[in-house]
Scaffold this active site. Structure first.
Site, PDB file in Angstrom:
ATOM      1  N   GLY A 180      46.629   5.827  24.904  1.00  0.00           N
ATOM      2  CA  GLY A 180      47.876   5.507  24.230  1.00  0.00           C
ATOM      3  C   GLY A 180      48.504   6.766  23.678  1.00  0.00           C
TER       4      GLY A 180
ATOM      5  N   GLY B  27      51.915   8.159  21.147  1.00  0.00           N
ATOM      6  CA  GLY B  27      53.059   7.787  20.323  1.00  0.00           C
ATOM      7  C   GLY B  27      53.628   9.034  19.700  1.00  0.00           C
TER       8      GLY B  27
ATOM      9  N   PHE C 212      53.175  10.039  16.860  1.00  0.00           N
ATOM     10  CA  PHE C 212      52.175  10.602  15.965  1.00  0.00           C
ATOM     11  C   PHE C 212      51.190  11.500  16.677  1.00  0.00           C
ATOM     12  CE2 PHE C 212      50.881   6.633  17.808  1.00  0.00           C
ATOM     13  CZ  PHE C 212      49.685   6.990  18.381  1.00  0.00           C
ATOM     14  N   GLY C 213      50.920  11.232  17.981  1.00  0.00           N
ATOM     15  CA  GLY C 213      49.849  11.921  18.683  1.00  0.00           C
ATOM     16  C   GLY C 213      49.315  11.040  19.789  1.00  0.00           C
ATOM     17  N   SER C 214      48.009  11.126  20.051  1.00  0.00           N
ATOM     18  CA  SER C 214      47.458  10.384  21.172  1.00  0.00           C
ATOM     19  C   SER C 214      46.200   9.633  20.765  1.00  0.00           C
ATOM     20  CB  SER C 214      47.103  11.338  22.306  1.00  0.00           C
ATOM     21  OG  SER C 214      48.197  12.151  22.591  1.00  0.00           O
ATOM     22  N   VAL C 215      45.907   8.565  21.497  1.00  0.00           N
ATOM     23  CA  VAL C 215      44.660   7.832  21.295  1.00  0.00           C
ATOM     24  C   VAL C 215      43.777   8.025  22.522  1.00  0.00           C
ATOM     25  CG1 VAL C 215      43.615   5.600  20.832  1.00  0.00           C
ATOM     26  CG2 VAL C 215      45.891   6.097  19.962  1.00  0.00           C
TER      27      VAL C 215
ATOM     28  N   LYS D 166      41.999   8.434  17.450  1.00  0.00           N
ATOM     29  CA  LYS D 166      43.442   8.636  17.332  1.00  0.00           C
ATOM     30  C   LYS D 166      43.663  10.019  16.739  1.00  0.00           C
ATOM     31  CE  LYS D 166      47.440   6.326  15.420  1.00  0.00           C
ATOM     32  NZ  LYS D 166      47.892   5.025  14.913  1.00  0.00           N
TER      33      LYS D 166
ATOM     34  N   ASP E 121      55.583  -2.278  11.918  1.00  0.00           N
ATOM     35  CA  ASP E 121      55.705  -1.903  13.322  1.00  0.00           C
ATOM     36  C   ASP E 121      54.963  -2.913  14.185  1.00  0.00           C
ATOM     37  OD1 ASP E 121      56.564  -0.417  15.427  1.00  0.00           O
ATOM     38  OD2 ASP E 121      54.967   1.080  15.299  1.00  0.00           O
TER      39      ASP E 121
END
Ligand SMILES: *[C@@H]1O[C@H](CO)[C@@H](O)[C@H](O)[C@H]1NC(C)=O
Ligand SMILES: *[C@@H]1O[C@H](CO)[C@@H](O)[C@H](O)[C@H]1NC(C)=O
Ligand SMILES: *[C@@H]1O[C@H](CO)[C@@H](O)[C@H](O)[C@H]1NC(C)=O
Ligand SMILES: *[C@@H]1O[C@H](CO)[C@@H](O)[C@H](O)[C@H]1NC(C)=O
Ligand SMILES: *[C@@H]1O[C@H](CO)[C@@H](O)[C@H](O)[C@H]1NC(C)=O
Ligand SMILES: *[C@@H]1O[C@H](CO)[C@@H](O)[C@H](O)[C@H]1NC(C)=O
Ligand SMILES: *[C@@H]1O[C@H](CO)[C@@H](O)[C@H](O)[C@H]1NC(C)=O
Length: 926
Positions: free
Chosen positions: A746, A748, A750-753, A767, A862
């Site tokens: 994933g 977003g 914010f960054g990555s998962v 995350k 969200d």
């Protein structure tokens, strides 16, 4: 260009010449007036699909002059567009190739929008451009095939996008004036091209947070104008080239969080201009030079933690008077901590943790010296064999001190009362020492304290009432001492308490009745004391309780049926007491229960079959009681073995449980069914009444919470880490195969998962938040804040967090069935109506928990199918609290107005209803 082109053509034949002239003139005309600029900008406007404030729609109109448009600057003489700056307009859309026709443009700033798609190559050949800023968008694609042909460019900023692929080998061929290259926080991979050294004018090179690999090219040493370089958090390996020390203007060298090895080249400690040296989380070795003060005279930030550095800390370091951060933790430094360390007057943060450092005197004289550091906020000396006693002068440490860690340091003697002078303290950790004497009553003065950790010492005396003054205390850990007397009833004043560990002491009282009013407590452990008396009916008040351990006491009486109200309880240990009476039917309501230990009591009666539906129960110990009758065989009971039931003479059941076989007895079942009818007649109306009462109570609770005047606490991030598993950066790296791209599940803003697997085989999700970027940091903090305050079976569970200056990550439960969105949009899988219903109920319970069962109501903000994750049993877990809001008392109104404007705030009830509609709509279309 055109002119050069036409000049070179003069020699060709006349016809050709004429023809070409025509073409060239046409081209020049086409790209040479304000009409072209207007067309290019209108093309951009056309490519914007979302313009929340309608700025472009209303302002960029063709009946007004381009030069009056918002974000546009024109040159007065040439009447051409020279600057396009539409940063922070929140625009969504793509960049059209026509933008490259703005042939007089010097500034192109599209930063802080939500532009996506590939950047057309025409942009990278704009010859007049000096300043290019695409920071904070979602632009993607590889740049490796592009020729960066911007002969005037001075600054390129592509920070925080999704650019990928390798960096072009010839990136610097046509960039003769480039001073700043910001490529950080993208997904660039491959090697750092050695031809980067052709960017001779480069002053700042930021490549942190990419996937770059290979060694650092030694040619970097040729970039003699370089002032700052950051390669933080890539996958670089090999040694640090000593050529770096040729960079005589370098002020910042940041190579942390890579896999660099070898002895740090000595010349690096000889860079007299260096202010920031960050090398943490590598495998670097070597020792500090004895005259480090002379070699790094201007250093302010020295971060070497988590490497293999050794040797002593040279006392000359205390002459490096500009140091504000000195972090040498997690190495193998030995010798004495310099007694003159207090000369570092500007220190904000000092960490020497987990080395082999000693004190030259038993009174820890270096601590007295630290009193001179008036700005010190963070001090961690934990895990060093200091072997001394705490001097009273510890009370003279900086009033700004917020965190003091002297754990596991073989400290003996009493805790000096003077510590209570440190009135801004948030976290005090003195656990795992040999401290004796009482807990100073003056601790009551540490009004801001949120975490007090004194576990595993030899403290004596009673629990001082004064600790009850600490209204902000979140976590109190006094486990494993020799405290005696009673557990005070004033404990109920600690209304912020989330975790309370008083186990393994010598407390002798009853559990005070007021204790059960601590309705937001998550964990408590009173095990291995001498507590007496029965368990209160009020235990049912602790609605959010997750773990209770009262084992090894002298508790007596019945287990109250109200215990069934603890819907979130995961672990219950009441073993080794003198509890009697039956296991209440209501145990079947403990739907989150995972571990239950009631062994070694005097519990009688039969095992309620209601417990068969405790779906999450994986450990059950009912041994050595006086239980009788049939062991249930349905549900989870199929998995339990004889060990769970031994020592109960009168139990009967299946042969594998090593108990006597059951006799079929008719009258009993009749009796049971009569009971059932009675239950229905009496209990049903009662429970309906109760439900109504509870609903009303919940409503009033929200109102009450809304009135509470507790300000949003700025807790230190996940201060309750004592209960979390800890990971090193390296473990996270290994678990994700160096944060391999194919492990990304994933992404977003914010960054990555990442999908990850620990060495013990456990699957987790990690995350990773983008560094520094204020919004990601906020997102990380918001998420930590929420996850710290919450535990519910329908919320994603946090296993750990990792936070180290620039690298922030959350370790989460792994959800093997992906997100609800995947399921809704997949043609291969279809959710049954029952699965859909269950998911709806799961999400609603999570929301109810967030909104109601909480000291601070939480608004998710969200909510969408991609944030609803499904575990292997298709149980839904709500995730992604990055922009969640904590609503608390006085902040509520301001927050509401703020959020209303931005992320579409909805009142809790409304939110829930809307969500249902949304879901139902989604479900209707399967
Ligand atoms: C720009 O050039 C076009 C021809 O390419 C011409 O039609 C137009 O009038 C010119 N506009 C201005 C403002 O000079
Ligand atoms: C320009 O055109 C828009 C419609 O395209 C109109 O709303 C606006 O009033 C016009 N402005 C001027 C200054 O004529
Ligand atoms: C567009 O915005 C600029 C700058 O705010 C303003 O001066 C100009 O009048 C606006 N034009 C229109 C047509 O609204
Ligand atoms: C602008 O650029 C595009 C592609 O880069 C080109 O096809 C087009 O002819 C140009 N338009 C004008 C008006 O110059
Ligand atoms: C880089 O510096 C080295 C000496 O460190 C020198 O031999 C080499 O020629 C330089 N390369 C370029 C491209 O300037
Ligand atoms: C606890 O709170 C009550 C009511 O606020 C107060 O009267 C009492 O003095 C407090 N006790 C302690 C020990 O702080
Ligand atoms: C029993 O244990 C197995 C393996 O540990 C597990 O797959 C299964 O779901 C469990 N059954 C029940 C009813 O919990």
């Amino acid at each position: 260009m055109e002119r050069n082109f036409s000049l070179s053509m003069i020699t060709v034949s006349l016809t050709h010449f004429l023809l070409l002239c025509l073409v060239v003139v046409a081209a020049a005309a086409a790209s040479n007036n304000i009409t072209t600029d207007q067309q290019a900008l209108l093309a951009l406007k056309d490519h914007i699909i979302y313009d929340p404030t309608n700025l472009l729609a209303h302002n960029w109109t063709s009946n007004t002059s381009v030069c009056t448009w918002i974000g546009i600057t024109c040159d007065v003489n040439s009447h051409r567009v020279t600057a396009l700056d539409i940063s922070q307009f929140n625009l969504q859309g793509t960049i059209p190739p026509q933008l490259g026709n703005l042939s007089s443009l010097t500034t192109l700033n599209l930063s802080h929008n939500k532009l996506s798609g590939n950047v057309p190559s025409s942009i990278y050949t704009m010859h007049t451009l000096k300043f290019l800023d695409f920071t904070d968008n979602q632009l993607s694609g590889s740049v490796s095939s592009f020729v960066f042909n911007m002969s005037s460019i001075v600054e390129i900023r592509l920070t925080n996008n999704r650019f990928s692929g390798e960096l072009p080998k010839n990136i610097c061929n046509y960039l003769p004036y480039l001073k700043a290259l910001f490529l950080k926080k993208n997904m660039f991979r491959g090697k750092i091209p050695s031809a980067l050294s052709k960017c001779k004018t480069l002053q700042i090179l930021l490549l942190q947070f990419n996937n770059l690999s290979g060694a650092i090219p030694k040619e970097i040493g040729n970039l003699t104008m370089l002032k700052g370089i950051s390669l933080l958090c890539n996958k670089l390996h090999g040694e640090i080239p000593h050529e770096i020390a040729n960079l005589r203007n370098l002020e910042g060298l940041v190579l942390g969080m890579n896999n660099l090895v070898g002895v740090l080249p000595a010349p690096i400690f000889n860079m007299s201009t260096l202010k920031v040296l960050i090398l943490m989380d590598n495998s670097l070795s070597g020792s500090l030079p004895s005259r480090i003060d002379l070699s790094l005279p201007t250093v302010e930030f020295l971060e070497l933690a988590h490497n293999r550095f050794s040797g002593t800390i040279p006392s000359s370091i205390t002459n490096a008077s500009k140091l504000t951060v000195l972090a040498l933790g997690e190495n193998t430094f030995s010798g004495f901590i310099p007694n003159t360390i207090g000369n570092l007057r500007n220190l904000l943060r000092l960490s020497l943790a987990n080395n082999y450092l000693k004190s030259s005197t038993s009174k820890l004289s270096f601590l007295s010296s630290l009193a001179n550091c008036k700005k010190l906020r963070f001090l961690n000396l934990g895990g060093n064999p200091l072997d001394g006693i705490l001097p009273s002068s510890i009370g003279n440490l900086s009033k700004s001190l917020e965190t003091l860690v002297i754990a596991n340091c073989s400290i003996s003697g009493n805790i000096p009362e003077a510590i209570s002078n440190l009135s801004n303290m948030l976290t005090l950790v003195l656990e795992r020492n040999k401290l004796t004497g009482p807990i100073p009553i003056t601790f009551g003065r540490l009004q801001k304290l949120q975490g007090l950790y004194l576990a595993f010492n030899m403290l004596v005396g009673s629990f001082p009432d004064e600790l009850c003054h600490l209204g902000r205390l979140n976590e109190l850990v006094l486990f494993g001492n020799k405290l005696s007397g009673s557990i005070p009833s004033c404990l109920s004043n600690l209304t912020s308490l989330k975790s309370l560990y008083l186990g393994s002491n010598r407390f002798t009282s009853v559990i005070p009745s007021t204790f059960w009013s601590l309705k937001y407590i998550l964990f408590f452990d009173f095990s291995s004391n001498f507590l007496v008396g029965p368990l209160s009916l009020d235990i049912g008040n602790l609605k959010v309780l997750l773990e209770i351990n009262l084992s090894k006491n002298n508790l007596s009486g019945d287990i109250p049926a109200t215990i069934g109200e603890l819907k979130d309880l995961q672990i219950m240990d009441l073993a080794y007491n003198r509890l009697e009476g039956p296991i209440p039917e209501s145990f079947g309501d403990l739907i989150s229960l995972e571990v239950l230990n009631l062994s070694n009591n005097k519990i009688s009666g039969s095992i309620p079959t209601s417990m068969e539906k405790l779906f999450y129960l994986r450990e059950l110990n009912l041994s050595f009681n006086k239980l009788e009758g049939e062991i249930p065989s349905g549900g989870i009971f199929a998995n339990f073995t004889a060990e769970s039931f031994m020592g109960n003479e009168l139990l009967c059941g299946l042969p594998n449980l090593q108990v006597q076989p059951c006799k079929v007895s008719k009258p009993r079942t009749e009796h049971k069914s009569r009971k059932k009818i009675l239950l229905i007649v009496i209990v049903l109306p009662l429970s309906i009444a109760l439900t109504i009462a509870i609903t009303l109570a919940l409503k009033s609770k929200l109102i009450e919470c809304g009135k509470r005047s507790t300000a949003l606490s700025n807790d230190s991030i996940l201060s309750s880490q004592a209960t979390l598993r800890r990971f090193s950066y390296l473990e996270l790296v290994r678990a994700t195969d160096n944060f391999a791209e194919n492990n990304i599940i994933g992404r977003g803003g914010f960054g990555s998962v990442y999908r990850a697997r620990l060495e013990d085989g456990m699957k987790i999700a990690i995350k990773v938040f983008h560094e520094q970027c204020a919004s990601a940091l906020k997102s990380f903090e918001a998420e930590c804040e929420v996850l710290k305050k919450t535990r519910h079976r329908n919320l994603i569970k946090v296993i750990s967090s990792y936070s180290n200056n620039d690298f922030k990550a959350l370790v989460l439960e792994y959800m093997s069935n992906g997100s609800l969105e995947d399921w809704l949009h997949s043609s291969n899988y279809v959710l049954t109506i029952f699965q859909r219903l269950n998911i709806m109920i799961d999400v609603a319970s999570a929301l109810e928990y967030l909104h109601f069962d909480h000291s601070t109501p939480i608004i998710h903000c969200d909510l969408k199918p991609s944030n609803v994750l499904l575990d292997e049993n298709m149980v839904a877990h709500l995730s992604d609290f990055g922009i969640a809001k904590l609503l608390s008392g006085e902040d509520e109104s301001t927050m509401r107005t703020k959020t209303l404007a931005t992320i579409g705030y909805m009142a809790p009830g409304l939110l829930q209803t809307t969500l249902f509609f949304k879901f139902i709509l989604n479900f209707a279309t399967y």
